[in-house]
Design a protein around this motif. Structure first.
Motif, PDB file in Angstrom:
ATOM      1  N   TYR A 127      42.444  14.159  17.197  1.00 34.47           N
ATOM      2  CA  TYR A 127      42.225  14.812  15.904  1.00 34.47           C
ATOM      3  C   TYR A 127      43.559  15.171  15.251  1.00 34.47           C
ATOM      4  CZ  TYR A 127      40.399  18.254  12.545  1.00 34.47           C
ATOM      5  OH  TYR A 127      40.091  18.942  11.401  1.00 34.47           O
ATOM      6  N   LEU A 132      35.879  17.092  11.546  1.00 35.95           N
ATOM      7  CA  LEU A 132      35.446  17.564  12.854  1.00 35.95           C
ATOM      8  C   LEU A 132      34.058  17.029  13.208  1.00 35.95           C
ATOM      9  CD1 LEU A 132      36.638  21.279  13.159  1.00 35.95           C
ATOM     10  CD2 LEU A 132      37.169  19.375  14.702  1.00 35.95           C
ATOM     11  N   ILE A 179      34.561  13.510  14.418  1.00 33.69           N
ATOM     12  CA  ILE A 179      35.182  13.514  15.739  1.00 33.69           C
ATOM     13  C   ILE A 179      34.175  13.927  16.816  1.00 33.69           C
ATOM     14  CG2 ILE A 179      36.881  14.693  17.183  1.00 33.69           C
ATOM     15  CD1 ILE A 179      38.294  12.761  15.482  1.00 33.69           C
ATOM     16  N   TYR A 205      41.964  22.353  19.710  1.00 31.53           N
ATOM     17  CA  TYR A 205      42.933  21.827  18.732  1.00 31.53           C
ATOM     18  C   TYR A 205      43.903  22.911  18.292  1.00 31.53           C
ATOM     19  CZ  TYR A 205      44.597  20.590  14.067  1.00 31.53           C
ATOM     20  OH  TYR A 205      45.382  20.393  12.954  1.00 31.53           O
TER      21      TYR A 205
END
Length: 325
Positions: free
Chosen positions: A189, A201, A204, A219
């Protein structure tokens, strides 16, 4: 008093041959006309005298590569003596890889005994490639990064950057208490955002094996501990992908970019999701260029709700009208 060494006829012949070879070498290094120094001109495949310019030999064989390289990275990439090293493999691509095909060099099938032997060799080769827990961890994580990047359509430079970020996290001992998949997903990411090809997001998490909240939490932890500089995602970076997935025209993309630029100048983009702004701009651009697309279609591509598109869509058009007025 010691006797002098006995010289045989073979010793004399060998010494004569050595003397002759040295004389021939001197003749090859000197110009036969003026005695000047000989140099090799690789561009014209000639050997010529540096003083008088006499061409001594021509039509020489160029034993170098037929390609040119301007730096070490390009040289490694074009070299045919082996695959270039890469951070996307746990051993950087330096170890041996035994293929799964049970065939010999001529394409013939192996016998049952040879197949058993090759299977044992593959097993031991895999054991030697991952000799400790750190290498097994790295192999699993880099495999996850490659799988998710392929599913998201991310280029090779993003995968390489994600692999470097994960290696740094492993060296800095950031993994205890966190899953391998979570740190690998967070690395991908961050790499996608650094390369200017961000994914949301939701996108992902759709290809990851961990939840969205864990990805966001990991993250933030990774970029803070490693000191990574990740700029906020630009809504315009999502526009080309949305336009391509919806099969819209270049004019729609141009109008969407113009709407986003107007929104930035008006300051209405602050604090809002860049994915929502990009999706609303694409929808508004399609309407302004008379292309048929529904809010549901755009929402499916961008993985956001129709309510978000409607809200951002009205704000973009209001900003456009305020600028025109």
């Amino acid at each position: 008093m010691t006797d002098p060494p006995i010289r045989t006829r073979s010793d004399e012949r060998r010494q004569t041959e050595q003397t002759k070879s040295l004389e021939d070498a001197d003749e090859r290094e000197q110009c036969p006309e003026c005695g000047g120094r000989l140099v090799s001109d690789t561009e014209h495949a000639e050997t010529l005298c540096d003083d008088c310019g006499l061409v001594v030999e021509e039509g020489e064989i160029d034993r170098g590569p037929e390609w040119r390289a301007f730096d070490s990275a390009e040289k490694d990439q074009k070299s045919r003596v082996g695959a270039p090293t890469t951070k996307m493999m746990h051993d950087q691509g330096l170890s041996t890889n035994i293929g799964w095909q049970d065939r010999d060099a001529y394409g013939k099938a192996l016998s049952s005994r040879q197949r058993q032997k090759m299977q044992r060799l593959r097993t031991w080769n895999e054991r030697f490639r991952t000799r400790d827990s750190k290498e097994r961890n790295l192999k699993q994580a880099l495999g996850e990064i490659d799988r998710m990047a392929s599913a998201l359509g991310l280029p090779e430079n993003v995968r390489e950057t994600a692999s470097v970020i994960y290696r740094r996290a492993l060296e800095e001992d950031l993994l205890p208490g966190r899953s391998i998949e979570g740190v690998a997903t967070a690395s991908l990411y961050a790499a996608a955002r650094q390369a200017g090809t961000p994914r949301s997001l939701d996108e992902i998490s759709a290809v990851s094996r961990v939840e969205k909240d864990e990805i966001a939490r990991t993250y933030r932890y990774v970029i803070r501990e490693l000191g990574l500089e990740v700029k906020p995602a630009d809504p315009e970076s999502y526009v080309p992908r949305f336009v391509s997935d919806l099969d819209l025209s270049d004019e729609t993309e141009r109008r969407a970019r113009q709407l986003l630029k107007t929104a930035k100048d008006a300051g209405i983009h602050s604090g809002k999701s860049p994915v929502g702004l990009a999706a609303a701009a694409v929808y508004a651009g399609a309407l302004l260029t008379n292309e048929k697309v529904t809010q549901n279609d755009v929402g499916d591509v961008a993985s956001i709700s129709e309510v978000t598109i409607r809200n951002r869509y009205h704000e973009l058009l209001e900003a456009e009208e305020g600028t025109a007025a």
